[in-house]
Each structure stands twice: as structure tokens, then as C-alpha cells.
Design an enzyme around this catalytic site. Structure first.
Site, PDB file in Angstrom:
ATOM      1  N   GLY A   1       0.800  -1.155   0.087  1.00  0.00           N
ATOM      2  CA  GLY A   1      -0.037   0.081   0.261  1.00  0.00           C
ATOM      3  C   GLY A   1       1.002   1.184  -0.031  1.00  0.00           C
TER       4      GLY A   1
ATOM      5  N   THR B   1       5.245  -7.129   4.072  1.00  0.00           N
ATOM      6  CA  THR B   1       4.915  -8.547   4.186  1.00  0.00           C
ATOM      7  C   THR B   1       4.547  -9.386   2.953  1.00  0.00           C
ATOM      8  OG1 THR B   1       3.654  -7.696   6.264  1.00  0.00           O
ATOM      9  CG2 THR B   1       3.122  -9.830   5.472  1.00  0.00           C
ATOM     10  N   CYS B   2       4.061  -8.880   1.963  1.00  0.00           N
ATOM     11  CA  CYS B   2       3.716  -9.686   0.684  1.00  0.00           C
ATOM     12  C   CYS B   2       5.015 -10.089   0.118  1.00  0.00           C
ATOM     13  CB  CYS B   2       2.848  -8.537  -0.169  1.00  0.00           C
ATOM     14  SG  CYS B   2       2.679  -9.521  -1.679  1.00  0.00           S
TER      15      CYS B   2
ATOM     16  N   CYS C   1       2.853 -13.382   0.874  1.00  0.00           N
ATOM     17  CA  CYS C   1       2.253 -14.025  -0.092  1.00  0.00           C
ATOM     18  C   CYS C   1       3.372 -14.386  -1.147  1.00  0.00           C
ATOM     19  CB  CYS C   1       1.599 -12.765  -1.044  1.00  0.00           C
ATOM     20  SG  CYS C   1       0.602 -11.693   0.025  1.00  0.00           S
TER      21      CYS C   1
ATOM     22  N   LYS D   1       5.771 -17.104   0.199  1.00  0.00           N
ATOM     23  CA  LYS D   1       4.750 -18.321   0.548  1.00  0.00           C
ATOM     24  C   LYS D   1       4.300 -19.128  -0.516  1.00  0.00           C
ATOM     25  CE  LYS D   1       0.733 -17.818  -0.083  1.00  0.00           C
ATOM     26  NZ  LYS D   1      -0.367 -17.319   0.822  1.00  0.00           N
TER      27      LYS D   1
ATOM     28  N   TYR E   1      -6.375 -18.434   7.319  1.00  0.00           N
ATOM     29  CA  TYR E   1      -5.620 -18.793   6.038  1.00  0.00           C
ATOM     30  C   TYR E   1      -4.194 -19.246   6.293  1.00  0.00           C
ATOM     31  CZ  TYR E   1      -8.436 -15.100   3.321  1.00  0.00           C
ATOM     32  OH  TYR E   1      -9.280 -14.386   2.738  1.00  0.00           O
ATOM     33  N   ILE E   2      -3.314 -18.639   6.984  1.00  0.00           N
ATOM     34  CA  ILE E   2      -2.106 -18.957   7.029  1.00  0.00           C
ATOM     35  C   ILE E   2      -1.899 -20.486   7.689  1.00  0.00           C
ATOM     36  CG2 ILE E   2       0.200 -18.470   8.390  1.00  0.00           C
ATOM     37  CD1 ILE E   2      -0.620 -15.497   8.120  1.00  0.00           C
TER      38      ILE E   2
ATOM     39  N   GLU F   1      -2.815 -22.914   4.887  1.00  0.00           N
ATOM     40  CA  GLU F   1      -1.867 -22.789   3.617  1.00  0.00           C
ATOM     41  C   GLU F   1      -0.520 -23.673   4.565  1.00  0.00           C
ATOM     42  OE1 GLU F   1      -1.497 -18.549   2.668  1.00  0.00           O
ATOM     43  OE2 GLU F   1      -3.048 -18.863   1.294  1.00  0.00           O
TER      44      GLU F   1
ATOM     45  N   ARG G   1      -9.613 -24.260  17.379  1.00  0.00           N
ATOM     46  CA  ARG G   1     -10.458 -23.988  18.330  1.00  0.00           C
ATOM     47  C   ARG G   1     -11.846 -24.010  17.835  1.00  0.00           C
ATOM     48  NH1 ARG G   1     -10.329 -17.752  20.148  1.00  0.00           N
ATOM     49  NH2 ARG G   1     -10.936 -16.658  18.007  1.00  0.00           N
TER      50      ARG G   1
ATOM     51  N   ASP H   1      -3.185  -3.134   6.008  1.00  0.00           N
ATOM     52  CA  ASP H   1      -3.420  -4.054   7.288  1.00  0.00           C
ATOM     53  C   ASP H   1      -3.703  -3.227   8.462  1.00  0.00           C
ATOM     54  OD1 ASP H   1      -3.363  -5.936   5.397  1.00  0.00           O
ATOM     55  OD2 ASP H   1      -1.887  -7.364   6.279  1.00  0.00           O
TER      56      ASP H   1
ATOM     57  N   THR I   1      -3.109  -8.075   0.007  1.00  0.00           N
ATOM     58  CA  THR I   1      -2.339  -7.117  -0.588  1.00  0.00           C
ATOM     59  C   THR I   1      -2.904  -6.135  -1.673  1.00  0.00           C
ATOM     60  OG1 THR I   1      -0.409  -8.573  -0.250  1.00  0.00           O
ATOM     61  CG2 THR I   1      -0.253  -7.234  -2.263  1.00  0.00           C
TER      62      THR I   1
ATOM     63  N   HIS J   1     -14.213 -26.515 -22.786  1.00  0.00           N
ATOM     64  CA  HIS J   1     -14.126 -27.739 -22.522  1.00  0.00           C
ATOM     65  C   HIS J   1     -12.987 -28.451 -22.958  1.00  0.00           C
ATOM     66  CE1 HIS J   1     -15.705 -31.712 -22.090  1.00  0.00           C
ATOM     67  NE2 HIS J   1     -15.309 -32.149 -23.255  1.00  0.00           N
TER      68      HIS J   1
ATOM     69  N   GLU K   1     -15.602 -25.057 -16.598  1.00  0.00           N
ATOM     70  CA  GLU K   1     -16.882 -25.301 -17.153  1.00  0.00           C
ATOM     71  C   GLU K   1     -18.102 -25.759 -16.247  1.00  0.00           C
ATOM     72  OE1 GLU K   1     -17.413 -28.599 -20.341  1.00  0.00           O
ATOM     73  OE2 GLU K   1     -15.550 -29.472 -19.629  1.00  0.00           O
TER      74      GLU K   1
HETATM   75  P1  NDP Z   1      -6.863 -15.557  10.640  1.00  0.00           P
HETATM   76  O1  NDP Z   1      -7.715 -14.291  11.263  1.00  0.00           O
HETATM   77  O2  NDP Z   1      -7.032 -15.828   8.985  1.00  0.00           O
HETATM   78  O3  NDP Z   1      -7.121 -16.920  11.390  1.00  0.00           O
HETATM   79  C1  NDP Z   1      -6.594 -16.737  12.529  1.00  0.00           C
HETATM   80  C2  NDP Z   1      -7.244 -18.060  13.285  1.00  0.00           C
HETATM   81  O4  NDP Z   1      -6.553 -17.981  14.448  1.00  0.00           O
HETATM   82  C3  NDP Z   1      -8.566 -18.297  13.327  1.00  0.00           C
HETATM   83  O5  NDP Z   1      -8.658 -19.746  12.901  1.00  0.00           O
HETATM   84  C4  NDP Z   1      -9.015 -18.110  14.498  1.00  0.00           C
HETATM   85  O6  NDP Z   1      -9.897 -18.850  15.217  1.00  0.00           O
HETATM   86  C5  NDP Z   1      -7.745 -18.455  15.491  1.00  0.00           C
HETATM   87  N1  NDP Z   1      -7.745 -17.918  16.736  1.00  0.00           N
HETATM   88  C6  NDP Z   1      -7.557 -16.586  17.122  1.00  0.00           C
HETATM   89  N2  NDP Z   1      -7.416 -16.103  18.161  1.00  0.00           N
HETATM   90  C7  NDP Z   1      -7.180 -17.470  18.993  1.00  0.00           C
HETATM   91  C8  NDP Z   1      -6.797 -17.910  20.180  1.00  0.00           C
HETATM   92  N3  NDP Z   1      -6.715 -16.859  21.317  1.00  0.00           N
HETATM   93  N4  NDP Z   1      -6.842 -19.185  20.463  1.00  0.00           N
HETATM   94  C9  NDP Z   1      -6.838 -20.031  19.526  1.00  0.00           C
HETATM   95  N5  NDP Z   1      -7.139 -19.889  18.197  1.00  0.00           N
HETATM   96  C10 NDP Z   1      -7.314 -18.518  17.840  1.00  0.00           C
HETATM   97  O7  NDP Z   1      -5.318 -15.154  10.534  1.00  0.00           O
HETATM   98  P2  NDP Z   1      -4.105 -15.398   9.878  1.00  0.00           P
HETATM   99  O8  NDP Z   1      -2.980 -15.134  10.970  1.00  0.00           O
HETATM  100  O9  NDP Z   1      -4.085 -16.871   9.217  1.00  0.00           O
HETATM  101  O10 NDP Z   1      -4.051 -14.532   8.658  1.00  0.00           O
HETATM  102  C11 NDP Z   1      -4.110 -13.264   8.716  1.00  0.00           C
HETATM  103  C12 NDP Z   1      -4.736 -12.471   7.653  1.00  0.00           C
HETATM  104  O11 NDP Z   1      -3.908 -12.543   6.811  1.00  0.00           O
HETATM  105  C13 NDP Z   1      -5.900 -13.217   6.994  1.00  0.00           C
HETATM  106  O12 NDP Z   1      -6.936 -12.802   7.731  1.00  0.00           O
HETATM  107  C14 NDP Z   1      -5.747 -12.806   5.586  1.00  0.00           C
HETATM  108  O13 NDP Z   1      -6.598 -11.384   5.384  1.00  0.00           O
HETATM  109  C15 NDP Z   1      -4.479 -12.560   5.424  1.00  0.00           C
HETATM  110  N6  NDP Z   1      -3.895 -13.840   4.666  1.00  0.00           N
HETATM  111  C16 NDP Z   1      -4.223 -13.756   3.414  1.00  0.00           C
HETATM  112  C17 NDP Z   1      -3.627 -14.755   2.387  1.00  0.00           C
HETATM  113  C18 NDP Z   1      -4.261 -15.158   1.083  1.00  0.00           C
HETATM  114  O14 NDP Z   1      -4.759 -14.112   0.605  1.00  0.00           O
HETATM  115  N7  NDP Z   1      -4.069 -16.343   0.435  1.00  0.00           N
HETATM  116  C19 NDP Z   1      -2.829 -15.761   3.146  1.00  0.00           C
HETATM  117  C20 NDP Z   1      -2.348 -15.434   4.417  1.00  0.00           C
HETATM  118  C21 NDP Z   1      -2.757 -14.527   5.210  1.00  0.00           C
HETATM  119  P3  NDP Z   1     -11.662 -18.431  14.772  1.00  0.00           P
HETATM  120  O15 NDP Z   1     -11.899 -18.558  13.533  1.00  0.00           O
HETATM  121  O16 NDP Z   1     -12.271 -19.238  15.789  1.00  0.00           O
HETATM  122  O17 NDP Z   1     -11.753 -16.802  15.400  1.00  0.00           O
END
Ligand code: NDP
Length: 460
Positions: free
Chosen positions: A16, A42-43, A48, A51, A179-180, A183, A200, A304, A312, A437, A442
Site C-alpha cells: 500500500g 509482508t507480501c 504472499c 509463501k 488462511y495462514i 496454507e 478451536r 493491514d 495485498t 471444454h 466449465e
Molecule cells: P486469520 O484471522 O485468518 O485466522 C486466525 C485463526 O486463529 C482463526 O482460525 C482463529 O479462530 C484462530 N484464533 C484466534 N485467536 C485465537 C486464540 N486465542 N486461540 C486459538 N485460536 C485463535 O489469521 P491468519 O493469521 O491466518 O491470517 C491473517 C490474515 O492475513 C488473513 O485473515 C488474511 O486476511 C491475510 N492472509 C491472506 C492470505 C491469502 O490471501 N491467501 C494468506 C495469508 C494471510 P476463529 O476462527 O475461531 O476466530
């Protein structure tokens, strides 16, 4: 004599910040941009891009397996982690260099060091010292969040650390279901690491369509990942061979490495926001309006650090909209509706628009079109991997509200679907599109029968 050193000072040279700085500088404005790490954010540096290289590297295991069904014999295939890391680092350095050159070519000045605000017009950068600017843009991004009260949390690595591990572990427990987590579960599994994912919630990837969530979990399990749901870490203890993961369901398992992916937090620490009077919202992100302006009239924030949609391309578009508004006399606000996203899980996900559950909440009556099938590439090779394609359609207007795909090339497919959906495509128009096709895509334009849901996450 100008009142300030610069017309614009950008803090943070990620996606950004760089886009905004370049565009502003190209308009003739005097622009500086501060970065405490390598340029790219980060990207490019720890997200990204590296990764995706890791995803590519890890997918070969699956390709080798599939290749057998096509008559190939791949003997003696092995993976050299240090060699891969060295190539990855070379490429990241090259890309970071391109970012630097693009900034320089645009005429923006790069200041290396941690920047902090002293007041609404003054920034201090590391050893460089104080600089003043008419406008300031905060684009510092986010960083991994970790629960400080989890015993043994210091033993866990975050996604930042994954790009420089000295060696691959034999086993890893990954905490989180976002996501992370998903992945990296696929990446480590593909690279031969024994992976356990602990989340959880009732299923991974909260916010995504429930059928997508169940489908991807099933497919991850088929590929050998152990998924433990409705549990989270209560402690991480050091053992002779690694770490003991103690979970809230009473389960204990040992792994060589523990990685926590429990979300990211806006990076505002040490920025001096309070000195400039910039307010945060309840989530601890910089609060902004639709033009990314903070409560202080000459300070903006994008990406972010504002915790809107943390992707990104969104940060880039927010930075671009800011520059167009402030330096090209074209008021522009980025529309956060209908932003497609991809999860590079294995198999990957492409998704745009509303999940079935959200669509039902917002629109009442919706029609569901759903297909689950073996992609021809895998069916031929005798694999039972399945793909999922799903459309959510508004009954009243016939508008396609959601499109969700899990399967090979889903992230590539969803970009095209997003164009049509951003234009407000109806299912009738969608169906009038002739198929390509033989492809998996499709199926998207040939789904005619409405799907009667058996319940959330269940598929006929
Ligand atoms: P996310 O917000 O996607 O996921 C966080 C996870 O941690 C959730 O499953 C959440 O559970 C869990 N969590 C949160 N707090 C706790 C806790 N105290 N105890 C146990 N579990 C917990 O975060 P990420 O770090 O994976 O990614 C951050 C952001 O980065 C993404 O939201 C996305 O926007 C971006 N990103 C995008 C990618 C892409 O475009 N391909 C790739 C990587 C990152 P719950 O669901 O229950 O809240």
C-alpha cells in the site's frame, strides 16, 4: 520556501505504501517513504510471494504421486530445503530491488529506519532524524499475534520464521484455522513433514462458505494432515525431542516444531500515534473513513494497519485511491465489496461474494447450485481427490451472490468470476456463457439443478 520538507511522508514500504508513494511522486509531489526492514513489506518479504514459492515447492510431491497414474516413474526424487531457500531468497532480493528502483524512478526518497510521529506534521526516522511533511500516510501493515498468557508460547514459531528455518522438522503442530494455518499445513505436509492442525472452532476458515470449509478439511485429511477441531493449546512444553502440545480437549502430542497462526495485529507499536492524536478503533487498528483519512485531517492510513480487508491487492487499491484523491484531484474511495480471495491450501480455494449462510441472512431466499466431482486429471490417475464448485443466487433478482471453488486452479478461476460478479451478473447471464471444454471451470456455467441443502456443510 516550502513550509514542510515533503508534500507526503509515507511510513511503511509495503504494497500500500509503495503504491501511494510512487503515484504521489509521479504527480510531481516531494515524497519520502520510510521502511525499517527490506522494501516490499509482508507480501514480498515474508508473506504472499515467498509463501507461494513454498506452495509450488511442496506441490511436487502430489504431482509425483499423480504422475504414476500417467505411466511415469519418478525414482530418487528428493527435496533440498537449503537449496530451495537460497533460490527463494535470491528471488525475494530481486523483487525487493525492483520495488526500490520503482520508487527511485518515480522520484520518491527512501529513508531506512523505524519512523515515529512526533506531531501531526513531524516524523523522526532512526538515525536520519526529523523530517516534516504536509501529508502523512501510515502503511505499516500487521504482524503475527500471539497469546501472551499461553504457557510456553515463546517456544512457538510464527509465519515470519517459516521462511528461514535451518532445517525442515519431522513433525509440526500448527495452531489456528485461518488462511495462514491452512496454507502452511499444506506446505509442510507436501514437503514430507508430519502435520497436525489444531483449531478451536467447529471447522477451519471461519467466514468462508460452510461447504467449502468441510470440503477442504476432508481433502486435507485425505492428503495426510491430522485435523483436530474444537481444541486449542493450553500449554507448550519443551521436551528432549521437541515440544509437548497440551490441548484443551485433554489431548497431548509431541512435535519437533510448533507454529502458531492465530491471526495478525495492526503494527502500530512505537509509531507515536498518540503524539499526533491519531485514534485507533476498538480492534486496535488505525480508524479511517472511506477515503482512508484518520481523525487527524492531514494523516491517512491504508492496508493491514487499518484492518479492513487484509489482502495485498486491497492495500494497493487503498493506496492508489489515496494518491488519486490527494495528488491527482480525483476523489476516489476503494469499494470493499465483492473482493475475491484465494487460500493456497492444497487443494486451493477461490471465493468471491457471500457464503450461503451470509446470503440467507442478508437476502432470505437463495438458490444453491453445487457440484462435487473428481477433476479429470486426478480421476485418470486413480486418486479420489474431489473438487467443489458452488454458486449462491438471489431468488428475487437472479443475481449471483457468491461463487466458491475448491480444486486445482480455483484461485485462477475466481478472478474471472469476480469480474462478472462485480458487474452484477445474473445466473441467467452466467448460464448463457458457453463452456470451455474440457476444464473444471466449465462446471461453473453448466450447473442447472438447484441443490437442496441437507444442512450446513453437508453435501448430497
Ligand atoms: P486469520 O484471522 O485468518 O485466522 C486466525 C485463526 O486463529 C482463526 O482460525 C482463529 O479462530 C484462530 N484464533 C484466534 N485467536 C485465537 C486464540 N486465542 N486461540 C486459538 N485460536 C485463535 O489469521 P491468519 O493469521 O491466518 O491470517 C491473517 C490474515 O492475513 C488473513 O485473515 C488474511 O486476511 C491475510 N492472509 C491472506 C492470505 C491469502 O490471501 N491467501 C494468506 C495469508 C494471510 P476463529 O476462527 O475461531 O476466530
Amino acid at each position: 520556501m516550502a513550509q514542510y520538507d515533503y508534500d507526503l511522508f509515507v511510513i511503511g514500504a509495503g504494497s500500500g505504501g509503495v503504491r501511494a508513494a510512487r503515484l504521489a511522486a509521479m504527480s510531481g509531489a516531494r515524497v519520502a517513504i520510510a521502511e525499517e526492514d527490506r522494501v516490499g513489506g509482508t507480501c514480498v518479504i515474508r508473506g504472499c510471494v515467498p509463501k507461494k514459492f513454498m506452495v509450488y515447492a511442496s506441490e511436487f510431491a502430489h504431482h509425483f504421486k499423480t504422475s504414476k497414474g500417467y505411466g511415469w516413474t519418478v525414482e530418487g526424487a528428493s527435496f533440498d530445503w537449503p537449496a530451495f531457500l537460497a533460490e527463494k531468497d535470491k528471488e525475494i532480493a530481486r523483487l525487493s530491488g525492483i520495488y526500490v528502483r520503482n520508487l527511485q524512478n518515480a522520484g520518491a526518497e527512501l529513508a531506512h529506519g523505524k519512523a515515529r510521529l512526533l506531531d501531526a506534521h513531524t516524523v523522526e526516522v532512526g538515525k536520519i532524524g526529523k523530517r516534516t511533511a504536509d501529508k502523512i500516510l501510515i502503511a505499516t501493515g500487521g504482524r503475527p499475534w500471539r497469546p501472551a498468557d499461553l504457557p510456553g508460547v515463546e517456544h512457538a514459531i510464527s509465519s515470519d520464521d517459516c521462511f528461514h528455518l535451518p532445517k525442515l522438522p519431522k513433525s509440526i503442530v500448527i495452531g489456528g484455522g485461518g488462511y495462514i494455518a491452512v496454507e502452511f499445513a499444506g506446505i509442510f505436509n507436501g514437503l514430507g513433514v508430519d502435520v497436525t492442525l489444531v483449531h478451536r472452532g467447529p471447522n477451519v476458515l471461519r467466514g468462508f462458505d460452510d461447504d467449502v470449509r468441510s470440503h477442504v478439511t476432508e481433502e486435507m485429511e485425505k492428503r495426510g494432515i491430522t485435523v483436530i477441531l474444537a481444541a486449542q493449546h493450553t500449554a507448550i512444553e519443551k521436551t528432549a525431542n521437541g515440544f509437548m502440545n497440551k490441548l484443551s480437549n485433554g489431548h497431548e502430542c509431541e512435535s519437533e516444531l510448533v507454529m502458531l497462526c492465530l491471526g495478525r495485529e495492526p503494527y502500530v507499536e512505537g509509531l507515536g500515534l498518540e503524539k499526533a492524536g491519531v485514534k485507533l478503533n476498538e480492534q486496535g487498528a488505525v480508524a479511517v473513513d472511506e477515503y482512508s483519512r484518520t481523525n487527524v485531517s492531514n494523516i491517512w492510513a491504508v492496508g493491514d494497519v487499518t484492518d479492513r480487508i487484509n489482502l495485498t491487492p486491497v492495500a494497493i487499491r487503498e493506496g492508489q485511491a489515496f494518491a488519486q484523491t490527494e495528488f491527482y484531484d480525483t476523489p476516489t474511495s476503494f469499494d470493499h465489496e465483492m473482493v475475491a480471495s484465494a487460500v493456497f491450501s492444497q487443494p486451493p480455494i477461490g471465493s468471491v461474494g457471500l457464503s450461503e449462510a451470509d446470503a440467507r441472512k442478508q437476502y432470505g431466499k437463495v438458490d444453491i447450485y453445487l457440484a462435487r466431482m473428481k477433476p479429470m486429471k486426478y480421476a485418470f490417475a486413480g486418486s479420489d481427490e474431489r473438487a467443489l464448485l458452488k454458486l449462491v443466487v438471489d431468488c428475487a433478482t437472479d443475481k449471483v451472490l457468491g461463487c466458491h471453488v475448491v480444486g486445482p486452479d480455483a484461485p485462477e478461476m475466481i478472478q474471472m468470476a469476480a469480474i462478472a460478479m462485480k458487474m452484477g451478473v445474473t445466473k441467467h447471464q452466467w448460464d448463457a456463457t458457453c463452456a470451455v471444454h474440457p476444464t473444471l471451470a466449465e462446471e461453473l456455467v453448466t450447473m442447472r439443478e438447484k441443490h437442496e441443502p441437507l444442512g450446513l456443510g453437508q453435501v448430497a
